[in-house]
Design a protein around this motif. Structure first.
Motif, PDB file in Angstrom:
ATOM      1  N   SER A   1      -1.242  15.049   3.973  1.00 32.58           N
ATOM      2  CA  SER A   1      -1.582  14.879   2.594  1.00 32.58           C
ATOM      3  C   SER A   1      -0.354  15.282   1.602  1.00 32.58           C
ATOM      4  O   SER A   1       0.040  14.641   0.624  1.00 32.58           O
ATOM      5  CB  SER A   1      -2.917  15.374   2.242  1.00 32.58           C
TER       6      SER A   1
ATOM      7  N   ALA B   1       0.835   7.421  -0.170  1.00 32.80           N
ATOM      8  CA  ALA B   1      -0.501   8.441  -0.525  1.00 32.80           C
ATOM      9  C   ALA B   1      -1.975   7.878  -0.543  1.00 32.80           C
ATOM     10  O   ALA B   1      -2.639   8.523  -0.289  1.00 32.80           O
ATOM     11  CB  ALA B   1      -0.159   8.990  -1.832  1.00 32.80           C
ATOM     12  N   SER B   2      -1.865   6.637  -0.914  1.00 37.21           N
ATOM     13  CA  SER B   2      -3.255   6.059  -1.108  1.00 37.21           C
ATOM     14  C   SER B   2      -3.866   5.691   0.278  1.00 37.21           C
ATOM     15  O   SER B   2      -4.976   5.815   0.673  1.00 37.21           O
ATOM     16  CB  SER B   2      -3.173   4.423  -1.542  1.00 37.21           C
ATOM     17  N   LEU B   3      -2.979   5.364   1.162  1.00 38.18           N
ATOM     18  CA  LEU B   3      -3.310   5.154   2.553  1.00 38.18           C
ATOM     19  C   LEU B   3      -3.980   6.439   3.211  1.00 38.18           C
ATOM     20  O   LEU B   3      -4.760   6.367   3.952  1.00 38.18           O
ATOM     21  CB  LEU B   3      -2.024   4.741   3.402  1.00 38.18           C
TER      22      LEU B   3
ATOM     23  N   ASN C   1       5.311  10.068  -2.637  1.00 36.94           N
ATOM     24  CA  ASN C   1       5.200   9.037  -3.639  1.00 36.94           C
ATOM     25  C   ASN C   1       5.677   9.526  -4.972  1.00 36.94           C
ATOM     26  O   ASN C   1       6.327   8.931  -5.678  1.00 36.94           O
ATOM     27  CB  ASN C   1       3.669   8.989  -3.952  1.00 36.94           C
TER      28      ASN C   1
ATOM     29  N   TYR D   1      -4.946   9.211   1.592  1.00 34.55           N
ATOM     30  CA  TYR D   1      -6.295   9.425   0.816  1.00 34.55           C
ATOM     31  C   TYR D   1      -7.503   8.779   1.625  1.00 34.55           C
ATOM     32  O   TYR D   1      -8.296   9.234   1.722  1.00 34.55           O
ATOM     33  CB  TYR D   1      -5.993   9.407  -0.699  1.00 34.55           C
ATOM     34  N   VAL D   2      -7.290   7.495   1.740  1.00 37.14           N
ATOM     35  CA  VAL D   2      -8.382   6.669   2.335  1.00 37.14           C
ATOM     36  C   VAL D   2      -8.593   7.236   3.714  1.00 37.14           C
ATOM     37  O   VAL D   2      -9.836   7.269   4.139  1.00 37.14           O
ATOM     38  CB  VAL D   2      -7.998   5.213   2.424  1.00 37.14           C
TER      39      VAL D   2
ATOM     40  N   TYR E   1       0.943  -1.111   0.043  1.00 39.26           N
ATOM     41  CA  TYR E   1      -0.249   0.085   0.077  1.00 39.26           C
ATOM     42  C   TYR E   1       0.720   1.209   0.043  1.00 39.26           C
ATOM     43  O   TYR E   1       1.754   1.393   0.926  1.00 39.26           O
ATOM     44  CB  TYR E   1      -0.983  -0.012   1.250  1.00 39.26           C
ATOM     45  N   ASP E   2       0.817   1.982  -0.899  1.00 36.36           N
ATOM     46  CA  ASP E   2       1.667   3.270  -1.045  1.00 36.36           C
ATOM     47  C   ASP E   2       0.940   4.208  -0.134  1.00 36.36           C
ATOM     48  O   ASP E   2      -0.048   4.399   0.153  1.00 36.36           O
ATOM     49  CB  ASP E   2       1.584   3.918  -2.279  1.00 36.36           C
TER      50      ASP E   2
ATOM     51  N   HIS F   1       8.375   7.405  -6.883  1.00 37.86           N
ATOM     52  CA  HIS F   1       8.075   6.820  -8.166  1.00 37.86           C
ATOM     53  C   HIS F   1       9.219   7.195  -9.139  1.00 37.86           C
ATOM     54  O   HIS F   1       9.749   6.585 -10.195  1.00 37.86           O
ATOM     55  CB  HIS F   1       6.780   7.601  -8.827  1.00 37.86           C
TER      56      HIS F   1
ATOM     57  N   SER G   1       2.108  12.979  -0.810  1.00 34.43           N
ATOM     58  CA  SER G   1       1.844  12.969  -2.408  1.00 34.43           C
ATOM     59  C   SER G   1       3.213  13.403  -2.755  1.00 34.43           C
ATOM     60  O   SER G   1       3.827  12.839  -3.694  1.00 34.43           O
ATOM     61  CB  SER G   1       0.978  14.320  -2.953  1.00 34.43           C
TER      62      SER G   1
END
Length: 234
Positions: free
Chosen positions: A220, A96-98, A227, A100-101, A93-94, A231, A224
């Motif tokens: 947040s 940013a996704s965690l 990530n 965001y959720v 789980y990256d 990447h 970002s």
């Protein structure tokens, strides 16, 4: 077993259940030891045992019954092995996704909390806030901060949202500890936490959600940036 940092305690419980299943010491349909016994046996806090069991239940690996305790699901071993491997693979789980959720769930939880909270909820939230402020300069800072947000989530009276937040909390905590995310000044954190409580107390749903987005903005932004940088390195 030696005590591990808070961030590792949930994983210790998950790996214990995995090892018990793989070794044949625990079978489908059998009951797990009680929370207190597991905590003492593994040298972890009961709150982390509870979080691990909630995560296992979320994945369908165990079921909890009021009179019977926590029982391993009635699945064939190969199925259980795949399920528990998924539960343990938190690294995919990256960040940013965690985050965001987390923001998505907490915003809805806070809106519901401002609408549904009871006097008992307010008392629990106030207590969690006091503990959070008292532990600000200790190793418990992050866990107490999350406990405060969990108290707000419970005030929503939507157990699904509260459980989902509890499931992802260990994964988010892992990033918090590794990258030392919590660098916001004490005064700002105190103000925003107290404002969240005030807005919930006044049933101000929109104001509470707006304050939450302000409170979590630096997190947040960091997620970002993290990530994008990782990447690029890939």
């Amino acid at each position: 077993m030696n005590h591990s940092p808070n961030i590792k305690q949930v994983e210790i419980v998950l790996k214990y259940v995995k090892d018990q299943l793989y070794s044949g010491a625990l079978h489908p349909g059998e009951r797990l030891p009680a929370e207190r016994r597991l905590a003492e046996q593994l040298g972890v806090g009961r709150a982390y045992v509870r979080a691990a069991l909630q995560k296992l239940e979320f994945y369908g690996i165990v079921q909890t019954f009021p009179q019977s305790g926590t029982v391993v699901a009635q699945e064939k071993m190969p199925v259980l092995e795949r399920m528990i491997t998924d539960a343990l693979q938190i690294g995919h789980y990256d960040f940013a996704s965690l985050v965001y959720v987390r923001v998505l769930l907490e915003a809805e939880a806070l809106k519901l909390c401002a609408h549904n909270r009871t006097d008992e909820d307010l008392a629990a939230i106030e207590q969690a806030l006091r503990e959070c402020e008292e532990k600000f300069y200790t190793e418990e800072r992050v866990s107490k901060d999350f406990a405060y947000h969990q108290a707000l989530a419970r005030g929503a009276h939507n157990p699904v949202i509260a459980s989902l937040l509890l499931v992802i909390t260990p994964d988010v905590l892992r990033y918090y500890q590794r990258y030392r995310v919590c660098t916001v000044p004490q005064e700002e954190v105190y103000f925003e936490h107290r404002e969240l409580l005030r807005l919930v107390r006044e049933h101000d749903e929109e104001g509470a959600v707006a304050m939450l987005h302000r409170h979590l903005k630096s997190l947040s932004d960091f997620a970002s940036t993290y990530n994008e940088e990782n990447h690029f390195l890939e």
